[in-house]
Design a protein around this motif. Structure first.
Motif: not given
Length: 297
Positions: A2-4, A56-71, A108-114
């Motif tokens: 998977s990719r982010l 780690e995202m400070a103050l917000g405004g970020a956006a991500f797309a996932f290529e492959g399933d993820a948790v 805020a923190y975005l963690a991806v399994a694995g």
């Protein structure tokens, strides 16, 4: 695998883990997550080791797309991303996560399994923004490879009480401090004023330090300090009398007198402050500071 894909980094987004402790004698501050409690929570929710690198995202405004399933799991500031915070969530290939601007807290923190496939420097994948050690902040178009499989540990679940305890710790505005090595350089009246003053977090705030605004405090007598070691959370009082709180990317030495030091249990709360927040300081003993590490809150 998977990719982010980074669609937008927002105000600033970086890879952070628990940093590089132990390299201070080389002039390298620990850095790492500004709010390590939220980083740990996000990782535990998806079954990663607590110190796994996350975004780690400070103050917000970020956006991500996932290529492959993820948790994934998001913990920390409320950035309104469309998934429940402090909860492991399955993301299907092609889905996007778009984060709003912080309504409460700042990081805020975005963690991806694995976890992510990343290079390490001095035993850490953390990006030290000021020095460039570990890379640079994320930019539009960056791609992060996700380690195949799931987390190596059993995912944790947070009940309402546990989440409330974490939020009480990271969003507190009364920060507990121990007196610093030069506290005696200030009169008792000035130390009392330091505690009684409601300090405003200034606009000069980053991962290196937080400048505070309020009534200036002064030394009892003019004195000069030889440069000495400066720890995370130290509250320096430079010329002008407005304190500076040293943060995760602080210089490892300094020559300003240190009136106090934020206790370790409250360092995560420093990471959630933003400009114009009002804080106060509450002195505690060294023994009380150690006990706070055993029972958060």
């Amino acid at each position: 695998m998977s990719r982010l894909l980074v669609l937008a980094p927002g105000a600033i987004a970086t890879i952070q883990d628990l940093g590089r402790p132990g390299f201070g004698p080389l002039g390298i501050s620990t850095a790492g997550a500004a709010d390590p409690l939220s980083l740990r929570a996000a990782n535990r929710l998806v079954g990663n080791p607590e110190d796994a690198p996350a975004i780690e995202m400070a103050l917000g405004g970020a956006a991500f797309a996932f290529e492959g399933d993820a948790v994934v799991a998001v913990a920390g500031a409320d950035l309104a991303c469309g998934i429940a915070p402090f909860t492991a969530t399955a993301i299907a290939s092609g889905e996007k996560l778009r984060f709003g601007w912080a309504k409460r807290g700042s990081r805020a923190y975005l963690a991806v399994a694995g976890g992510f496939v990343l290079d390490r420097a001095f035993d850490s994948a953390s990006v030290h923004v000021w020095s460039g050690l570990g890379g640079r902040p994320l930019a539009k178009g960056d791609v992060l490879e996700v380690v195949p499989g799931r987390g190596t540990r059993r995912p944790a679940n947070l009940d309402t009480a546990q989440r409330a305890a974490i939020e009480a710790s990271i969003f507190r505005k009364e920060l507990r401090v121990t007196w610093g090595p030069q506290a005696s350089w200030f009169s008792e009246a000035e130390r009392e004023r330091f505690v009684a003053t409601p300090w405003t977090v200034g606009d000069a705030i980053d991962r290196m330090g937080l400048r505070l605004e309020g009534l200036a405090i002064a030394l009892a007598h003019p004195r000069e300090l030889l440069t000495e070691g400066a720890p995370l959370g130290a509250i320096q009082v430079p010329d002008g009398g407005r304190p500076i709180v040293l943060f995760v990317e602080h210089q490892t030495t300094g020559g300003y007198p240190k009136i106090a030091n934020v206790v370790s249990a409250d360092l995560a709360a420093l990471g959630q402050l933003r400009p114009r927040d009002t804080i106060r300081f509450l002195p505690v003993s060294f023994e009380a500071a150690r006990r706070l590490l055993e029972v958060p809150g």
